[in-house]
Design an enzyme around this catalytic site. Structure first.
Site, mmCIF file in Angstrom:
data_model
loop_
_atom_site.group_PDB
_atom_site.id
_atom_site.type_symbol
_atom_site.label_atom_id
_atom_site.label_comp_id
_atom_site.label_asym_id
_atom_site.label_seq_id
_atom_site.Cartn_x
_atom_site.Cartn_y
_atom_site.Cartn_z
ATOM 1 C CG ASN A 7 102.924 144.010 -7.723
ATOM 2 O OD1 ASN A 7 102.799 143.581 -6.580
ATOM 3 N ND2 ASN A 7 103.757 143.478 -8.598
ATOM 4 N NE ARG A 91 102.282 139.427 -8.556
ATOM 5 C CZ ARG A 91 103.436 139.191 -7.956
ATOM 6 N NH1 ARG A 91 104.089 140.161 -7.365
ATOM 7 N NH2 ARG A 91 103.951 137.997 -7.958
ATOM 8 C CG HIS A 180 106.010 133.280 -11.934
ATOM 9 N ND1 HIS A 180 107.084 132.413 -11.869
ATOM 10 C CD2 HIS A 180 106.433 134.451 -11.422
ATOM 11 C CE1 HIS A 180 108.118 133.039 -11.323
ATOM 12 N NE2 HIS A 180 107.741 134.276 -11.037
ATOM 13 C CG HIS A 208 107.814 133.800 -15.651
ATOM 14 N ND1 HIS A 208 106.970 134.843 -15.933
ATOM 15 C CD2 HIS A 208 108.733 134.288 -14.784
ATOM 16 C CE1 HIS A 208 107.357 135.921 -15.265
ATOM 17 N NE2 HIS A 208 108.428 135.607 -14.561
ATOM 18 N N GLY A 210 112.814 134.374 -14.915
ATOM 19 C CA GLY A 210 113.264 135.678 -14.438
ATOM 20 C C GLY A 210 114.180 135.447 -13.262
ATOM 21 N NE ARG A 241 112.078 132.611 -4.217
ATOM 22 C CZ ARG A 241 111.335 133.207 -5.151
ATOM 23 N NH1 ARG A 241 111.105 132.612 -6.315
ATOM 24 N NH2 ARG A 241 110.789 134.374 -4.911
ATOM 25 N N GLY A 332 114.254 134.520 -20.240
ATOM 26 C CA GLY A 332 113.600 133.905 -21.402
ATOM 27 C C GLY A 332 113.498 134.855 -22.588
ATOM 28 C CD GLU A 333 110.022 139.020 -21.929
ATOM 29 O OE1 GLU A 333 110.324 140.199 -22.154
ATOM 30 O OE2 GLU A 333 109.106 138.692 -21.150
ATOM 31 C CG ASN A 334 115.878 140.443 -22.361
ATOM 32 O OD1 ASN A 334 115.660 141.098 -23.362
ATOM 33 N ND2 ASN A 334 115.176 140.580 -21.249
ATOM 34 C CD GLU A 383 103.822 138.770 -14.023
ATOM 35 O OE1 GLU A 383 104.951 139.268 -14.218
ATOM 36 O OE2 GLU A 383 103.551 138.116 -13.005
HETATM 37 P P1 ADP Z 1 111.874 139.237 -11.829
HETATM 38 O O1 ADP Z 1 111.655 137.789 -11.524
HETATM 39 O O2 ADP Z 1 112.558 139.979 -10.731
HETATM 40 O O3 ADP Z 1 110.660 139.944 -12.413
HETATM 41 P P2 ADP Z 1 112.993 139.546 -14.488
HETATM 42 O O4 ADP Z 1 111.927 138.852 -15.240
HETATM 43 O O5 ADP Z 1 113.147 141.006 -14.655
HETATM 44 O O6 ADP Z 1 112.983 139.192 -12.946
HETATM 45 O O7 ADP Z 1 114.377 138.830 -14.896
HETATM 46 C C1 ADP Z 1 115.581 139.122 -14.291
HETATM 47 C C2 ADP Z 1 116.640 138.205 -14.888
HETATM 48 O O8 ADP Z 1 116.724 138.442 -16.298
HETATM 49 C C3 ADP Z 1 118.037 138.420 -14.328
HETATM 50 O O9 ADP Z 1 118.640 137.177 -14.012
HETATM 51 C C4 ADP Z 1 118.766 139.056 -15.491
HETATM 52 O O10 ADP Z 1 120.090 138.716 -15.512
HETATM 53 C C5 ADP Z 1 118.062 138.414 -16.666
HETATM 54 N N1 ADP Z 1 118.369 139.165 -17.886
HETATM 55 C C6 ADP Z 1 117.938 140.384 -18.240
HETATM 56 N N2 ADP Z 1 118.521 140.765 -19.432
HETATM 57 C C7 ADP Z 1 119.323 139.734 -19.800
HETATM 58 C C8 ADP Z 1 120.199 139.498 -20.911
HETATM 59 N N3 ADP Z 1 120.362 140.399 -21.852
HETATM 60 N N4 ADP Z 1 120.876 138.312 -20.957
HETATM 61 C C9 ADP Z 1 120.738 137.400 -19.984
HETATM 62 N N5 ADP Z 1 119.929 137.560 -18.922
HETATM 63 C C10 ADP Z 1 119.238 138.705 -18.815
#
Ligand code: ADP
Length: 396
Positions: A7, A91, A180, A208, A210, A241, A332-334, A383
């Site tokens: 990438n 990518r 994405h 998605h 992030g 954005r 979404g994951e965290n 990805e």
């Molecule tokens: P990118 O689009 O740069 O690939 P990522 O998918 O890594 O980004 O996501 C980054 C985002 O995920 C950031 O806004 C970060 O704050 C959020 N994030 C990561 N861990 C947590 C968490 N534990 N709680 C809330 N948000 C989180």
């Protein structure tokens, strides 16, 4: 079979080497600060500590050479020879209307990627630099381009057309492309497999979320709609954005003396969670600030959720009801908080949140209670693995 996934961005090259027999990662890393002061290589063999070293390189070719040395390094490498690599998956951000699937790269494909640079001037040129560096260092190994936009090419005109004069679409390619795509595709198929849904018929909304975020309505593996547009500016409220705004705002700013470049910086770099909160683009900071009573952070958070619900509601109807909603990406994951804020509105669709499951971070898990008509799950994206699979699928 081994696949290297590359990438290449404007100042970095990320890489992952997969053993496709068991889809495991052999090593991964990145070269960053290419063309800037003190470039460095970060390298990690599976299950081992990360190494960091300074480089003296000036371009993507130099970065790729450093990566190649590492892969076959007597102490830290994972290969005896670079010829052990069977394919390289790249990518590529924009494939325009020309590329609706991954392709083996030849000179015509490179011309096509070059042509699409008009639509992604910051991304496609460095993607091409990465491809050409690999052609130099891995002679005879097939290079495959996997486009961020390709999955969304399955949209019908009502999904991708803007209500602008048709000649702008015909002459300049002004339409929705979406981004994405590799992540949405991976999460759709992984999530369907996880829940036992038939991907030929499933109706799914993939979120998605992030730093950049997008949401996609998918039926039977075909995209009905996605929230990013001709550029990644449209749709959800993102880290910096703005997402969807009245296009009249852009005209108003320009008529009030802002240059196009200034508006570009405002919309791409100074808006979103950062712009509204005045605190940070990072959801963790926003959550901490709202928890300690900061009203600007609370409003930014509320706006983020409000926009997300707008899309989910619209896509649910567009799909004629959904079987599942999948959360992925860093937020979404965290973020249990974000997921809870969204899922508690879904009781209208017969979906109740499993509070215990929602404590999970970064792992595949069902978030809706048993018996929910609409199922919700975390499906971590991958990805790189999707790119490796697409690459091996084409060269086998
Ligand atoms: P990118 O689009 O740069 O690939 P990522 O998918 O890594 O980004 O996501 C980054 C985002 O995920 C950031 O806004 C970060 O704050 C959020 N994030 C990561 N861990 C947590 C968490 N534990 N709680 C809330 N948000 C989180």
């Amino acid at each position: 079979m081994k696949v290297l996934v590359v990438n290449a961005g404007s100042s970095s090259v990320k890489f992952t080497l997969f053993e496709m027999a068991d889809q495991s990662v052999l090593c991964k890393g990145l070269v960053e600060r290419i063309g800037l002061k003190s470039p460095r290589l970060v390298y990690q063999r599976a299950g081992e500590e990360q190494h960091d070293e300074k480089l003296t390189i000036v371009n993507h070719n130099g970065a790729m050479q450093a990566i190649c040395h590492k892969l076959i390094d007597a102490e830290q490498g994972v290969l005896k020879s670079l010829t052990e690599i069977d394919a390289i998956g790249h990518r590529v951000v924009h494939g325009g209307e020309q590329f609706s699937a991954a392709v083996v790269i030849d000179s015509a494909v490179k011309d096509g990627i070059r042509k699409c640079s008009a639509l992604a001037p910051l991304h496609n040129p460095p993607n091409l630099d990465g491809i050409e560096a690999c052609e130099d260092f891995f002679p005879g190994v097939p290079n495959v381009a996997v486009f961020d936009t390709a999955f969304h090419q399955s949209m019908e005109p009502e999904g991708y057309l803007y209500a602008l004069p048709r000649e702008l679409y015909k002459k300049l390619g002004i339409r929705k492309y979406g981004f994405h795509g590799t992540s949405h595709k991976y999460v759709y198929y992984a999530g369907c497999a996880f829940l036992g849904l038939n991907p030929e018929t499933a109706k799914v909304i993939t979120c998605h979320l992030g730093n950049g975020g997008s949401i996609t309505a998918i039926r039977g593996g075909k995209v009905l709609d996605t929230s990013m547009g001709m550029t990644p500016l449209m749709g959800l409220v993102m880290g910096t954005r703005c997402g969807t705004i009245d296009p009249g705002v852009v005209l108003y700013l320009i008529k009030n003396g802002y240059t196009a470049d200034e508006v570009d910086v405002i919309l791409n770099k100074k808006s979103g969670m950062q712009g509204v909160s005045g605190i940070s683009s990072d959801m963790r900071d926003i959550e901490a600030a709202r928890n300690s009573g900061n009203t600007d952070a609370q409003e930014a958070y509320d706006l983020f959720i409000h926009r997300l619900l707008n899309y989910i509601g619209g896509y649910y109807l567009l799909l004629g009801g959904a079987d599942a909603i999948f959360f992925t990406g860093g937020i979404g994951e965290n973020s249990p908080a974000v997921r809870e804020s969204v899922i508690r509105q879904m009781s209208v669709y017969g979906c109740e949140l499993d509070n215990e499951a929602n404590k999970a971070r970064g792992k595949q898990i069902v978030l809706s209670r048993p018996g929910s008509k609409l199922q919700v799950a975390i499906v971590p994206t991958n990805e790189e693995l999707m790119i490796a699979r697409e690459a091996i699928g084409l060269v086998k």
